[in-house]
Write a protein that holds these residues in place. Structure first.
Motif, short mmCIF file in Angstrom:
data_model
loop_
_atom_site.label_atom_id
_atom_site.label_comp_id
_atom_site.label_asym_id
_atom_site.label_seq_id
_atom_site.Cartn_x
_atom_site.Cartn_y
_atom_site.Cartn_z
N THR A 11 -54.93 -21.54 10.65
CA THR A 11 -54.39 -20.18 10.41
C THR A 11 -53.83 -19.78 11.90
O THR A 11 -52.76 -19.29 12.17
CB THR A 11 -55.15 -19.12 9.76
OG1 THR A 11 -56.12 -19.89 8.78
CG2 THR A 11 -54.58 -18.11 9.44
N GLU A 12 -54.78 -19.92 12.78
CA GLU A 12 -54.58 -19.26 14.27
C GLU A 12 -53.48 -20.21 14.83
O GLU A 12 -52.51 -19.25 15.54
CB GLU A 12 -55.61 -19.60 15.00
CG GLU A 12 -57.38 -18.78 14.60
CD GLU A 12 -57.36 -17.38 15.29
OE1 GLU A 12 -57.39 -17.62 16.46
OE2 GLU A 12 -57.38 -16.41 14.58
N MET A 131 -38.26 -22.85 23.60
CA MET A 131 -39.51 -22.60 22.72
C MET A 131 -40.57 -22.71 23.81
O MET A 131 -41.81 -22.11 23.28
CB MET A 131 -39.49 -23.76 21.97
CG MET A 131 -40.79 -24.08 21.11
SD MET A 131 -40.92 -24.88 19.74
CE MET A 131 -39.37 -25.23 18.89
N ILE A 132 -40.68 -23.35 24.99
CA ILE A 132 -41.95 -23.13 25.79
C ILE A 132 -42.03 -21.86 26.27
O ILE A 132 -43.18 -21.31 26.35
CB ILE A 132 -41.78 -24.44 26.94
CG1 ILE A 132 -41.67 -25.83 26.15
CG2 ILE A 132 -42.68 -24.26 27.94
CD1 ILE A 132 -41.36 -26.73 27.46
N SER A 133 -41.02 -20.89 26.55
CA SER A 133 -41.16 -19.96 27.01
C SER A 133 -41.85 -18.83 25.87
O SER A 133 -42.70 -18.11 26.16
CB SER A 133 -39.68 -19.22 27.30
OG SER A 133 -39.23 -19.68 28.54
N LEU A 134 -41.22 -19.02 24.69
CA LEU A 134 -41.73 -18.33 23.53
C LEU A 134 -43.26 -18.51 23.21
O LEU A 134 -43.93 -17.62 23.31
CB LEU A 134 -40.89 -18.63 22.42
CG LEU A 134 -39.37 -18.34 22.26
CD1 LEU A 134 -38.70 -18.57 20.98
CD2 LEU A 134 -39.17 -16.74 22.55
N LEU A 135 -43.47 -19.90 23.41
CA LEU A 135 -44.97 -20.24 23.10
C LEU A 135 -45.92 -19.80 24.36
O LEU A 135 -47.08 -19.42 23.95
CB LEU A 135 -44.95 -21.72 22.83
CG LEU A 135 -44.32 -22.08 21.20
CD1 LEU A 135 -44.39 -23.64 21.20
CD2 LEU A 135 -45.09 -21.47 20.22
N THR A 136 -45.31 -19.88 25.36
CA THR A 136 -46.14 -19.54 26.52
C THR A 136 -46.56 -17.98 26.19
O THR A 136 -47.82 -17.68 26.62
CB THR A 136 -45.39 -19.70 28.10
OG1 THR A 136 -45.06 -21.12 28.02
CG2 THR A 136 -46.27 -19.57 29.15
N GLN A 142 -51.97 -13.73 23.32
CA GLN A 142 -53.22 -13.82 22.30
C GLN A 142 -54.30 -14.34 22.80
O GLN A 142 -55.19 -14.68 22.15
CB GLN A 142 -52.61 -14.41 21.13
CG GLN A 142 -51.80 -13.66 20.45
CD GLN A 142 -51.14 -14.30 19.01
OE1 GLN A 142 -51.73 -15.00 18.46
NE2 GLN A 142 -49.99 -14.06 19.01
N GLY A 143 -54.35 -14.66 24.14
CA GLY A 143 -55.59 -15.22 25.04
C GLY A 143 -55.97 -16.50 24.71
O GLY A 143 -57.20 -16.82 24.59
N PHE A 144 -54.73 -17.08 24.50
CA PHE A 144 -55.13 -18.73 24.12
C PHE A 144 -55.13 -19.59 25.30
O PHE A 144 -54.47 -19.12 26.27
CB PHE A 144 -54.32 -19.30 22.93
CG PHE A 144 -54.70 -19.05 21.69
CD1 PHE A 144 -55.48 -20.02 20.86
CD2 PHE A 144 -54.61 -17.86 20.94
CE1 PHE A 144 -55.97 -19.73 19.65
CE2 PHE A 144 -54.90 -17.44 19.70
CZ PHE A 144 -55.88 -18.43 19.05
#
Ligand code: HEM
Length: 321
Positions: A11-12, A131-136, A142-144
């Protein structure tokens, strides 16, 4: 892999991964898909024929994914090679030297991760719409742990490459083997979305997916013990006569068409909107630019020999126009 995880971990991770596929991002990728398709067709337009696999269905998703990931021009060739090494490993035929494929995939994954790490550093300083920018941004907000981001990128890449390659080839093949449906589509190009759904139902590129039973169960009167590996026949389900009228008929106007080509439930394909967009643009452009498209009678189409149950497509699909 995200696809192998259960809640709550899944889910996370899925929430994070979704951040790479926002509506805005998808819309910004539309022009990448359109331009790449046009360029690939420019390359073959004057030759009167092409191999759909090597000229279109392999390069299209590969170039699109490199652009979506924002991989610099200079690293593209390596990226494509790594992507192929990783995805080929998942399509290795039983009985082949799996260790050799695994070693290649492992090395490619390590090199790919190193490149993604570099890109993450750059994008932290200068974020874009890739996509890498968005995911970074999503991972940081979210502190991942950003150390885990390359692994998600590899999974997205892996899930988005050969699936789309094979689906494009299957789509061209389905249309050419059903000339009356092809004619219908040419006469009424607004049927393209419905044609894409029918292609996915009729000849999906992912005919099987797998699950491991967490507990003893009974499905359709068959007992399954906990720990068993279950092959979900998505392709067979898409031809279930209890669900679809005349399931072996290829009908681009079929409605309703609730196929299972992208799976179902919490693992429903993360890239389904992108995959649909790629296929829609690719086929619409192909038919517009090459209206006389037909099989090449002098050359043989070859179905993929190297795949497992997971993937179904073509190694070669020669056409004329
Ligand atoms: C035509 C192309 C595609 C087909 C037929 C397809 C099919 C599928 C299927 C059947 C699943 C479900 C697996 C399961 O139930 O365990 C799935 C999951 C997934 N797909 Fe696709 N896919 C396609 C394209 C893509 C693309 C383009 C991407 C990304 C760029 C992508 C990313 C993923 C990911 C990350 C998952 C795992 C989601 C999760 O576990 O939550 N797929 N896909």
């Amino acid at each position: 892999m995200i696809v192998e995880k259960d809640p709550p971990e899944h889910t996370e991770l899925r929430k994070l991964a979704n951040q790479g596929f926002t509506t805005r991002a998808l819309e910004s990728w539309r022009s990448i898909i359109e331009n790449t398709t046009e360029q690939l067709l420019d390359n073959v337009q004057n030759y009167g024929g092409m191999n759909v696999v090597s000229d279109l269905s392999v390069p299209l998703p590969t170039v699109i994914l490199t652009k979506i990931f924002g991989v610099p021009e200079t690293d593209r060739a390596k990226f494509i090679e790594w992507a192929m090494d990783i995805t080929t490993f998942f399509g290795v035929l039983g009985g082949s030297n799996i260790e050799e494929f695994a070693r290649k995939a492992d090395l490619a994954a390590a090199q790919f991760s190193a490149l993604i790490r570099q890109l993450i550093e750059q994008r932290r300083r200068q974020p874009g719409t890739d996509m890498i920018s968005l995911l970074t941004v999503a991972y940081e907000e979210q502190g991942f742990n950003l150390e885990e981001l390359p692994s998600l990128c590899i999974q997205i890449l892996n899930a988005g490459l050969l699936t789309t390659t094979d689906l494009i080839s299957n789509g061209v093949n389905a249309l050419l083997t059903h000339p009356e449906q092809l004619q219908k589509l040419k006469k009424n190009p607004t049927l393209i979305n419905s044609a894409v759904e029918e292609i996915i139902r009729f000849d999906t590129s992912v005919p099987f997916f797998f699950r491991i039973a967490k507990q003893d169960l009974t499905i359709g009167g068959k007992d399954i013990t906990a720990g068993s590996v279950i092959a979900l026949g998505l392709g067979a389900a898409n031809h279930d006569p209890q669900k679809f009228d005349s399931p072996s008929v290829f009908d681009i106007t079929r409605s309703p068409n609730e196929h299972l080509g992208f799976g179902s439930g919490i693992h429903f394909c993360l890239g389904s909107v992108l995959a649909r967009m790629e296929l829609t643009i690719c086929l619409a452009t192909l038919l517009r630019r090459l209206p006389n498209l037909s099989f090449d009678p002098d050359k043989q189409a070859i179905s993929t020999k190297h795949t497992t149950l997971l993937l179904k497509g073509f190694d070669s699909l020669p056409v004329k126009f």
